[in-house]
Scaffold this active site. Structure first.
Site, mmCIF file in Angstrom:
data_model
loop_
_atom_site.group_PDB
_atom_site.id
_atom_site.type_symbol
_atom_site.label_atom_id
_atom_site.label_comp_id
_atom_site.label_asym_id
_atom_site.label_seq_id
_atom_site.Cartn_x
_atom_site.Cartn_y
_atom_site.Cartn_z
ATOM 1 N N LYS A 41 6.928 9.776 25.279
ATOM 2 C CA LYS A 41 6.835 10.962 24.424
ATOM 3 C C LYS A 41 6.083 10.555 23.156
ATOM 4 C CE LYS A 41 9.494 14.754 22.407
ATOM 5 N NZ LYS A 41 8.846 14.690 21.095
ATOM 6 N N ASP B 210 13.267 13.730 11.306
ATOM 7 C CA ASP B 210 13.474 14.184 12.679
ATOM 8 C C ASP B 210 14.963 14.253 13.009
ATOM 9 O OD1 ASP B 210 10.792 14.348 12.983
ATOM 10 O OD2 ASP B 210 10.576 12.593 14.271
ATOM 11 N N GLU C 194 7.172 9.401 31.493
ATOM 12 C CA GLU C 194 6.072 9.032 30.609
ATOM 13 C C GLU C 194 6.572 8.952 29.171
ATOM 14 O OE1 GLU C 194 3.201 12.062 31.339
ATOM 15 O OE2 GLU C 194 4.378 13.643 30.411
ATOM 16 N N ALA D 241 17.545 14.765 10.964
ATOM 17 C CA ALA D 241 18.186 15.910 10.319
ATOM 18 C C ALA D 241 17.778 17.214 10.997
ATOM 19 C CB ALA D 241 17.829 15.936 8.838
#
EC number: 6.5.1.2
Length: 706
Positions: free
Chosen positions: A117, A41, A115, A43
């Site tokens: 994620k 994630d 909220e 990169a």
């Protein structure tokens, strides 16, 4: 925003754009299409930011097929395509507090809904006349894949809505996720069946939901949390939060963790709270979503081609990265346990550079399906020891090889074996003279949780043992300055600056050798350690299973090492928090003759083997369990525990319904939250002092402390 009067992009810049766009398209296909990401994630986010910056500076590079202009999507496979009634958008991201503050300033809304994620798979549910008719993946935002039979197996998704005031046509959006607690169990079963493991729970959820056989999906413990609506018919509500209330009334799974706030400070507090407690949630999260709550304000702000302007995702710093597993080696610990660990290409994760990560035992290596040479997913959650999660199977090229557990100790050559039949762990039985075990025991006894010998680190322990000055820990407290200058302890443990200017050292030069300040400090530390309380001595002896908690209980109950050695298994087990396993381990440890020699030599050298009994402390906490969390001004953590134990109480490390009081100091963590959830009495430091002095009676009639 385009740079004013920016020059035409060069061929090199156009090539860079093409490369970045291609890399991101391939990563999206692996992530959304194959449910087997080849890029971390971190990169991916970095490449996306670079592409966005390039396009901002050179708008003429922007093309319809740029990933910045599209919602990330899987290719449509042989699942039937289904068109959403309203387009499913993605979210823009921010990665710093400054970026989030700037977004909040731009929106300047009256209220925000915050909220979690969820790191899952986006799903759209279509209800017609209150019945679930279609469940579809997001796809490209307009057209997704029809996975209705699989969605119908997800627990918590109602096939028919409750009540009767729902609109005739309703699209519900949310995330399907795989609970963290079930992730390892599924991966283990896949490896056992000879299949590739999933890299993380998000891929597990995606792969499970896109099974051809709904029975496979049903066998996996998927859940869903809804976070919005698309087509809503005549649903007459004015805000996101009102919508959530309605969805919950109709039986849809709405998170209990969202919060409506009316200030920037409250948004920032929500983000900070879950940044600290992100691992207290049943599903993985990678950030916080902040939405403008009011629908009228949302409508005025509108959307871009791929994302709403009225919502933003704040991404937490990554705790998972990809890196190359160069080798798997083993370490022999202080009790002889042989533990495999991964040696990796150095990588920064959670703010620190990591080169090694634990793999626990040979069964764990096999269970995770990890091969030497793999690109692996590495996780480091906060201060937790780095862990290899899983291999990135899609990147294998055939050069990888399986790890083979050694049959003999790499440190001393002794044949390794399990302690008893059926054990997953294997051990080196040469506990007295195995160099690795000796070094680990020496290093451990100097730790803060044991005798707290600051000057005796890893290098110092290695020097004392490697020189032959010590053959085990028994002679540690007889060391002299003359001993130290005959070893390389001064060069391995001293600071570089000391070695360059030996004439300035407090220890000076003795027999042509330097005794560094760290050598002088070691001798001073050893003198101080002789007066440490009994529980620290017990930890320093490296008795298996005896950590600080059990050691405190034994020292409190029996007061002296002689009384502990003379006690039976049943007598030891009766001490609070000790139990049968620890008691048997203590009895077995004292049966070994060279263990007894260590105790005798330490005692002869002046190490305290019995605590002074303080009869002056009133037994105000007899039978009570007290938890201390956070920092107190007048007590260190150890002093607080000692105060509780001296008054007959139990100093526990976790909060439960059996906890009598929770003392909360500065920077308290999840224990304070749990105390509130369970309704346990909470005290500040003043309340703690009253409790120590007079017990629960001293608190009656006083104002609540917290």
């Amino acid at each position: 925003m385009a740079t004013p009067n920016a020059p035409e992009p060069t061929d090199e810049l156009r090539q860079r754009w093409t490369e970045l766009n291609g890399i991101l398209e391939a990563a999206q296909e692996a992530y959304y299409g194959a449910d087997a990401p080849t890029m971390s994630d971190e990169a991916y986010d970095e490449a996306m930011r670079t592409l966005q910056q390039l396009e901002a500076e050179h708008p003429e590079l922007v093309a319809p097929d740029s990933v910045t202009q599209k919602v990330g999507a899987a290719r449509i496979t042989d699942f039937k395509p289904v068109e959403h009634r309203q387009r499913m958008l993605s979210l823009d991201n921010v990665f710093s507090a400054e970026e989030l503050t700037a977004w909040l300033a731009r929106t300047n809304a009256a209220r925000y809904l915050c909220e979690l994620k969820i790191d899952g798979l986006a799903i759209n549910l279509l209800y017609l006349d209150g019945r679930l008719r279609v469940g579809a993946t997001r796809g490209d935002g307009r057209v997704g894949e029809d996975v209705t039979p699989n969605v119908e197996t997800v627990r918590g998704i109602p096939h028919r809505l409750a009540g009767d005031d729902w609109p005739a046509e309703l699209e519900v959006r949310g995330e399907v996720f795989f609970p963290v607690a079930d992730f390892d169990e599924l991966n283990a079963s896949l490896v056992a069946a000879g299949k590739a493991p999933f890299a993380n729970p998000r891929n597990t959820a995606a792969g499970s939901l896109r099974q051809k056989d709904p029975g496979v999906t049903a066998s996996r413990k998927l859940r869903m949390i809804v976070h919005g609506v698309g087509e809503r018919g005549g649903l007459d509500v004015g805000s996101q939060s009102e919508t959530y209330a309605k969805l919950a009334e109709w039986g849809l799974p709405v998170s209990e963790r969202y919060k409506v706030v009316d200030s920037v400070e409250e948004v920032e507090a929500f983000v900070a709270h879950y940044g600290e407690h992100r691992h207290d949630v049943e599903h993985e999260i990678d950030g916080i979503v902040v939405k403008v709550d009011d629908f009228a304000e949302q409508s005025r702000m509108g959307t871009t081609s791929r994302a709403p302007r009225w919502a933003i995702a704040y991404k937490y710093p990554p705790e998972e990265v990809n890196t190359k597993l160069l080798d798997i080696r083993v370490n022999v610990g202080r009790t002889g346990r042989v533990t495999p660990y991964g040696v990796m290409e150095p990588v920064v994760v959670s703010g620190s550079t990591v080169e090694m990560a634990t793999l626990h035992n040979a069964f764990e290596v096999e269970r995770k399906g990890v091969l030497i040479g793999d690109t692996v997913v590495l996780r480091k959650a906060g201060d937790v020891i780095p862990e290899i999660v899983a291999p990135v199977v899609a990147l294998r090229d055939g050069s990888e090889r399986a790890f083979v557990m050694p049959t003999h100790c790499p440190a001393c050559g002794t044949e390794l074996r399990p302690e008893k039949e059926g054990d997953k762990d294997i051990r080196c039985p040469n506990s007295r003279s195995c160099p690795s075990q000796l070094r680990e025991r020496m290093f451990a006894l100097a730790s803060r949780s044991a005798l707290d010998i600051e000057a005796l680190g890893w290098e110092g322990a290695s020097a004392l043992l490697g020189s032959g000055l010590l053959s085990d820990e028994s002679g540690l407290f007889d060391l002299t300055a003359e001993d130290l200058v005959r070893t390389d302890f001064y060069t391995r443990a001293a600071k570089k600056s000391e070695l360059e200017r030996p004439e300035e050292l407090p220890g000076g030069i003795r027999d042509g050798r330097v005794l560094s300040s760290v050598g002088e400090k070691l001798l001073a530390n050893l003198q101080e350690a002789k007066s440490q309380p009994l529980w620290r001595v017990l930890v320093a002896l490296s008795i298996r299973h005896v950590g600080p908690t059990a050691a405190r209980s034994l020292a409190t109950r029996f007061v002296s090492i002689d009384a502990i050695r003379a006690a039976s298994v049943d007598e030891l087990a009766s001490a609070d928090g000790v139990g049968q396993v620890i008691a048997e381990s203590v009895v077995e440890w004292f049966k070994v003759d060279w263990h007894q020699e260590i105790v005798a030599e330490w005692a002869d050298s002046g190490v305290r083997m019995a605590d002074d009994v303080d009869d002056s402390a009133p037994r105000t906490l007899e039978g009570l369990t007290v938890v201390v969390t956070g920092s107190l001004e007048g007590f260190s953590r150890d002093e607080a525990k000692e105060a509780i134990l001296a008054r007959g109480g139990k100093a526990s490390g976790s909060v439960s319904r059996k906890t009598d009081f929770v003392v909360v100091g500065e920077n308290a963590g999840s224990k304070a939250d749990k105390a509130e959830q369970l309704g346990r009495p909470i005290l500040d430091e003043d309340g703690f002092r009253r409790l120590l002095a007079g017990g629960p009676d001293a608190l009656r009639g006083a104002e609540p402390s917290a």
